[in-house]
Scaffold this motif. Structure first.
Motif, PDB file in Angstrom:
ATOM      1  N   SER A 116      96.712   7.533 -19.697  1.00 41.93           N
ATOM      2  CA  SER A 116      98.080   7.927 -19.378  1.00 41.93           C
ATOM      3  C   SER A 116      98.435   7.488 -17.969  1.00 41.93           C
ATOM      4  O   SER A 116      97.597   7.516 -17.063  1.00 41.93           O
ATOM      5  CB  SER A 116      98.244   9.453 -19.487  1.00 41.93           C
ATOM      6  N   SER A 159      99.088  14.666 -20.657  1.00 43.73           N
ATOM      7  CA  SER A 159      98.191  13.584 -20.246  1.00 43.73           C
ATOM      8  C   SER A 159      96.727  13.984 -20.417  1.00 43.73           C
ATOM      9  O   SER A 159      95.892  13.177 -20.840  1.00 43.73           O
ATOM     10  CB  SER A 159      98.470  13.180 -18.788  1.00 43.73           C
ATOM     11  N   SER A 170      94.277  11.927 -23.201  1.00 41.05           N
ATOM     12  CA  SER A 170      93.676  10.760 -22.566  1.00 41.05           C
ATOM     13  C   SER A 170      92.175  10.804 -22.359  1.00 41.05           C
ATOM     14  O   SER A 170      91.556  11.870 -22.273  1.00 41.05           O
ATOM     15  CB  SER A 170      94.343  10.546 -21.198  1.00 41.05           C
TER      16      SER A 170
END
Length: 266
Positions: free
Chosen positions: A50, A213, A217
């Protein structure tokens, strides 16, 4: 062993995307505006990363540079072993924007099949592929509906299916869920990870949501406020598959605090 937010430095074995000293300036009537300053990063093949930061920090600009939609003022960008332009011409990536950008007069399956139609794939083959992709994102029952008949979340899933039509090695996503309510957004986070687990391509995801995020991620690239600089690279050691329960874990909250502390000038 308990999970914590600290981890060893990530080593990219097979870089899929490489940026070195990338700088972006925009000319204005009062002089150049520096949008990105000396950004260098490597993204490994098959990674989910991200780009995170506040509004105006250059996240979308960075994504557009990777996609060769704009060119940097200085520095170099290589995508899948090619220049960004060569990768674009070789159709190495698909792009999902904030808005689904679907054509209301085309059925959902026809929207998904559009990239295949543009390169001359036969009608039978592109319809077969469109249905396959709609099954991947859980929309096969809505293949003959029109975009205006779908919810916002369903439209975005159709946009993701369309971006996968050319079987791209890389998927670039610019805040695709930002306009959705939190419940829909969290559900689509899970569905996106399910799709990624099936196709195993490289994903670069732009967001301004720290929890999003972290949940998605392998690594989070934190950009500082304007002009955008790479402020930190945060490893996400949460095991996969990710579950909603992880959002309430001590490790998750530790990662939130660590990322917040990594912002420069906030």
């Amino acid at each position: 062993m308990s999970l914590t937010a600290s981890t060893v430095k990530h080593q990219v074995q097979t870089p899929e995307i490489q940026l070195k000293d990338v700088e972006m300036r925009y000319p204005t009537d009062t002089g150049d505006v520096l949008a990105l300053h000396q950004v260098s990063l490597d993204i490994g093949k098959g990674e989910f990363v991200s780009l995170l930061g506040p509004s105006g920090c250059g996240k979308t600009t960075l994504l557009r540079l990777m996609a060769d939609l704009i060119q940097p003022t200085s520095g170099s960008i290589h995508v899948a072993g090619k220049t960004a332009k060569e990768a674009r011409l070789a159709q190495k990536y698909g792009i999902v924007f904030q808005s689904p950008v679907l054509y209301d007069w085309r059925k959902v399956k026809q929207n998904v099949a559009l990239p295949l139609e543009l390169v001359g794939v036969s009608k039978i083959e592109r319809e077969r592929k469109a249905i396959e992709l709609l099954e991947l994102v859980g929309l096969e029952k809505f293949a003959d509906q029109y975009p205006w008949q779908l919810s916002g979340g369903m439209q975005q899933r159709a946009a993701i299916a369309r971006a996968l039509a050319m079987e791209p090695e890389i998927l670039l996503m610019d805040e695709p869920f930002s306009a959705l309510d939190e419940f829909t957004r969290e559900r689509l986070n899970e569905e996106l990870l399910s799709v990624w687990n099936n196709i195993q391509n490289t994903i670069v995801f732009v967001t301004h949501s720290i929890p999003e995020s972290i949940f998605l991620s392998d690594r989070v690239f934190v950009l500082s406020p304007h002009p955008g600089r790479l402020s930190a690279v945060v490893e996400i050691p949460l095991p996969r598959p990710r579950t909603q329960e992880m959002r309430n874990s001590p490790a998750f909250f530790e990662l939130i605090a660590r990322i917040r502390d990594s912002f420069e000038g906030v």
